[in-house]
Design an enzyme around this catalytic site. Structure first.
Site, mmCIF file in Angstrom:
data_model
loop_
_atom_site.group_PDB
_atom_site.id
_atom_site.type_symbol
_atom_site.label_atom_id
_atom_site.label_comp_id
_atom_site.label_asym_id
_atom_site.label_seq_id
_atom_site.Cartn_x
_atom_site.Cartn_y
_atom_site.Cartn_z
ATOM 1 N N GLU A 116 0.904 -1.272 -0.122
ATOM 2 C CA GLU A 116 -0.108 0.114 -0.079
ATOM 3 C C GLU A 116 1.042 1.364 0.058
ATOM 4 O OE1 GLU A 116 -3.100 -0.471 -0.734
ATOM 5 O OE2 GLU A 116 -3.579 -2.309 0.313
ATOM 6 N N HIS A 139 -2.792 2.274 8.205
ATOM 7 C CA HIS A 139 -4.098 1.617 7.825
ATOM 8 C C HIS A 139 -4.001 0.244 8.417
ATOM 9 C CE1 HIS A 139 -6.136 -0.879 5.113
ATOM 10 N NE2 HIS A 139 -5.176 -1.617 4.940
ATOM 11 N N HIS A 141 -7.193 -3.096 10.086
ATOM 12 C CA HIS A 141 -8.423 -3.597 9.826
ATOM 13 C C HIS A 141 -9.291 -4.010 11.073
ATOM 14 C CE1 HIS A 141 -6.120 -6.120 6.325
ATOM 15 N NE2 HIS A 141 -6.233 -4.871 6.016
ATOM 16 N N GLU A 169 -17.756 11.972 22.807
ATOM 17 C CA GLU A 169 -16.372 12.707 22.252
ATOM 18 C C GLU A 169 -15.876 12.448 21.012
ATOM 19 O OE1 GLU A 169 -13.134 12.444 25.245
ATOM 20 O OE2 GLU A 169 -14.697 13.925 26.387
ATOM 21 N N HIS A 210 -12.802 -3.672 4.203
ATOM 22 C CA HIS A 210 -11.630 -3.861 4.080
ATOM 23 C C HIS A 210 -10.994 -3.252 5.417
ATOM 24 C CE1 HIS A 210 -7.148 -4.211 1.887
ATOM 25 N NE2 HIS A 210 -7.219 -3.537 3.206
HETATM 26 O O1 2HA Z 1 -1.635 -6.632 3.660
HETATM 27 O O2 2HA Z 1 -3.463 -4.466 4.823
HETATM 28 O O3 2HA Z 1 -4.404 -3.647 2.679
HETATM 29 C C1 2HA Z 1 -1.392 -5.264 3.965
HETATM 30 C C2 2HA Z 1 -2.772 -4.851 4.000
HETATM 31 C C3 2HA Z 1 -3.209 -4.474 2.743
HETATM 32 ZN ZN ZN Z 2 -5.486 -4.076 4.359
#
Ligand code: 2HA
Ligand code: ZN
Length: 270
Positions: A116, A139, A141, A169, A210
């Site tokens: 990414e 980033h 999940h 908040e 995602h």
């Molecule tokens: O593998 O989260 O979006 C890493 C990730 C790809």
């Molecule tokens: Zn990811």
């Protein structure tokens, strides 16, 4: 020259990705983080003239020429970063209009930066235009935010308002709200460009089905932003199927604006 593993930025990065893993946000090789550094900060720990390898980035970002980034590696597990930082993290300097990345430290098993990387670098460019102090793109999940993208309307205003209503908040922590992308193929320049476009108006961008992207001036702030949104999503997923008897009203949100001296995104409150 001091050991780079003792650099405050390295210690903070290792602690942060470990904490992300411990929160269950980064199963297997999920998630990626990039932290922008000044070359002069890096030079306290590394000979910045010594380039280990040069990697192609696959995009152009002239705004980032000469900038250094500490970034997680592709295919690497956040779980393992604390035990082998030099394998799982890398420190790169962008050159040739951002088309090349010079590896100054890390990825010691021959690895490279996260798949990414385009989304990260394009998001850095977008956030720096809004906030010159922005240093972090993150980033991951988180389960409840992800779950919410299966059952909630993906309209940005509706999604934001629901999150704001879940904890008092939230509106204070992310008054600009969250932006939302539909499902898109990850790891591409296209999702990178779409994420960067959304980053112009908010520090949080949901990737439907995602995960989420966050941006901020340091690792703590960015972690806290995602943590707050994820807590709100958790509450939503606990109550979505139950009859609601109470809610935080728009009038109460306006009281919060006054109390905390911030302004909710234009047009999002009545
Ligand atoms: O593998 O989260 O979006 C890493 C990730 C790809
Ligand atoms: Zn990811």
């Amino acid at each position: 020259m001091s050991c780079i593993l003792e650099a405050p930025f390295m210690i903070e990065m290792i602690r942060t990705v470990t904490n992300m893993y411990d929160h269950g946000w980064d199963e297997r090789n999920g998630g990626n983080v990039s932290l922008m550094l000044e070359e002069k900060d890096v030079a306290e720990y590394l000979d910045t003239h010594r380039v280990l390898r040069t990697l192609d980035t696959g995009f152009t970002a002239p705004e980032l020429d000469g900038r250094c980034f500490l970034v997680t590696g592709t295919g690497k597990y956040f779980k393992n970063v604390q035990y082998a930082p030099e394998v799982n993290l890398g420190l790169v300097r962008l050159t040739e209009q951002g088309q090349k990345a010079e590896l100054l430290w890390g990825f010691s098993d021959g690895g490279r930066f996260t798949s990414e990387f385009p989304a990260h670098m394009m998001s850095h460019v977008a956030r720096l235009k809004v906030d010159p102090d922005n240093r972090v793109i993150m980033h991951c999940h988180p389960a409840n935010l992800l779950a919410m993208t299966y059952v909630h309307d993906l309209d940005e205003k509706a999604f934001t308002r629901t999150l704001w209503q879940m904890c008092t908040e939230c509106i204070v922590v992310f008054p600009e709200g969250v932006n939302v992308l539909p499902w898109m193929l990850c790891g591409t320049n296209e999702i990178g460009e779409a994420t960067a476009e959304k980053m112009k108006t908010a520090r949080l961008v949901v990737w439907s089905q995602h995960g989420i992207y966050g941006a901020g001036k340091d690792l703590d702030e960015t972690f806290g932003l995602i943590e707050t949104a994820e807590k709100a999503a958790e509450i939503y997923m606990k109550i979505a199927h139950l009859p609601w008897k109470n809610v935080i009203t728009d009038e109460q949100m306006h009281q919060l604006e006054k109390r905390f001296g911030m302004k909710a995104r234009e047009g999002y409150l009545d």
